[in-house]
Design a protein around this motif. Structure first.
Motif, short mmCIF file in Angstrom:
data_model
loop_
_atom_site.label_atom_id
_atom_site.label_comp_id
_atom_site.label_asym_id
_atom_site.label_seq_id
_atom_site.Cartn_x
_atom_site.Cartn_y
_atom_site.Cartn_z
N SER A 7 8.51 4.80 4.56
CA SER A 7 7.46 5.03 5.06
C SER A 7 6.45 5.46 4.47
O SER A 7 6.02 4.19 4.87
CB SER A 7 8.25 6.93 3.86
OG SER A 7 7.88 5.91 2.08
N GLY A 8 5.58 5.92 5.10
CA GLY A 8 4.08 5.70 4.12
C GLY A 8 3.25 5.53 6.23
O GLY A 8 1.96 5.25 5.94
N LEU A 11 -3.47 0.81 5.15
CA LEU A 11 -1.93 1.86 5.53
C LEU A 11 -1.26 1.04 3.89
O LEU A 11 -1.49 -0.20 4.06
CB LEU A 11 -1.67 2.08 6.11
CG LEU A 11 -2.08 3.40 7.07
CD1 LEU A 11 -0.74 2.98 8.69
CD2 LEU A 11 -1.69 4.12 7.04
N ARG A 12 -0.22 2.20 3.19
CA ARG A 12 0.82 1.30 2.26
C ARG A 12 1.92 1.84 2.76
O ARG A 12 1.88 2.96 2.73
CB ARG A 12 0.66 1.83 1.07
CG ARG A 12 1.56 0.92 -0.24
CD ARG A 12 1.45 1.98 -1.01
NE ARG A 12 1.79 0.52 -3.33
CZ ARG A 12 1.94 1.14 -3.76
NH1 ARG A 12 1.65 2.60 -3.80
NH2 ARG A 12 2.04 0.86 -4.36
N LEU A 13 3.18 0.48 3.50
CA LEU A 13 4.48 1.35 3.30
C LEU A 13 5.15 1.20 2.40
O LEU A 13 4.65 -0.11 1.11
CB LEU A 13 4.85 0.46 4.78
CG LEU A 13 3.77 0.57 6.69
CD1 LEU A 13 4.57 -0.31 7.34
CD2 LEU A 13 3.85 1.80 6.22
N SER A 14 5.89 1.97 2.51
CA SER A 14 7.26 2.25 1.72
C SER A 14 8.06 1.86 2.07
O SER A 14 8.97 2.43 3.07
CB SER A 14 7.47 3.01 0.17
OG SER A 14 5.60 2.82 -0.05
N TYR A 41 6.95 -2.66 -1.07
CA TYR A 41 5.63 -2.06 -0.72
C TYR A 41 5.20 -2.72 0.18
O TYR A 41 5.32 -4.83 0.52
CB TYR A 41 4.49 -2.18 -1.84
CG TYR A 41 4.87 -0.88 -2.32
CD1 TYR A 41 5.78 -1.24 -3.65
CD2 TYR A 41 4.91 0.07 -2.67
CE1 TYR A 41 6.06 -0.04 -5.29
CE2 TYR A 41 5.43 1.35 -3.35
CZ TYR A 41 6.22 1.08 -4.90
OH TYR A 41 6.15 1.98 -5.49
N GLN A 82 1.04 -3.76 1.56
CA GLN A 82 -0.67 -2.78 1.66
C GLN A 82 -0.69 -3.37 2.91
O GLN A 82 -1.07 -4.46 2.74
CB GLN A 82 -1.06 -2.69 0.39
CG GLN A 82 -2.15 -2.75 0.41
CD GLN A 82 -2.62 -1.65 0.33
OE1 GLN A 82 -1.76 -0.21 -0.21
NE2 GLN A 82 -3.62 -0.84 1.04
N THR A 116 9.07 2.79 10.73
CA THR A 116 8.00 3.25 10.31
C THR A 116 6.87 3.07 11.08
O THR A 116 6.48 1.86 11.51
CB THR A 116 7.26 3.37 8.89
OG1 THR A 116 6.49 4.68 8.90
CG2 THR A 116 6.96 2.46 8.31
#
Length: 122
Positions: free
Chosen positions: A7-8, A18-21, A80, A82, A116
């Motif tokens: 997500s993210g 953006l920060r993806l998780s 994560y 970043q 994502t």
């Protein structure tokens, strides 16, 4: 077996962040090395970053070194990514993956998320 959900992602202007998780199911997440990959339109899937099971080791593709940071929270079963100073060429679908064999340097990613989308506008 582990299931991964990213997500993210989203649309961001060049220079933005953006920060993806990546949330993992299962109680074995903390024993897996983890990686992030991406696939740009019409291109092969590329490695982005990896982190060891403890978080003590990380590795980055040259194209993202100094701009992206991979981290993990084993208590939350989450890894994560970043992403700072984003460029249009970072546009891609981003995937997380899990390596249960922990063979750092020769990873074998057995589990993959669905991805994502990250789009960076110029």
């Amino acid at each position: 077996q582990v299931q991964l959900v990213e997500s993210g992602g989203g649309l961001v202007q060049a220079g933005g962040s953006l920060r993806l998780s990546c949330a993992a199911s299962g109680r074995t997440f903390s024993s897996y090395d983890m990686g992030w990959f991406r696939r740009a339109p019409g291109k092969e899937r590329d490695f982005v970053a990896a982190i060891s099971w403890s978080g003590g080791r990380t590795y980055y593709a040259d194209s993202v070194k100094g701009r992206f940071t991979i981290s993990r929270d084993n208590a939350r079963n989450t890894v994560y990514l970043q992403m700072n100073s984003l460029k249009p060429e970072d546009t891609a679908v981003y995937y997380c993956a899990a390596d249960p064999n922990r063979n750092w340097g020769r990873p074998t990613y057995a589990y993959w998320g669905q991805g994502t989308q990250v789009t960076v506008s110029s």
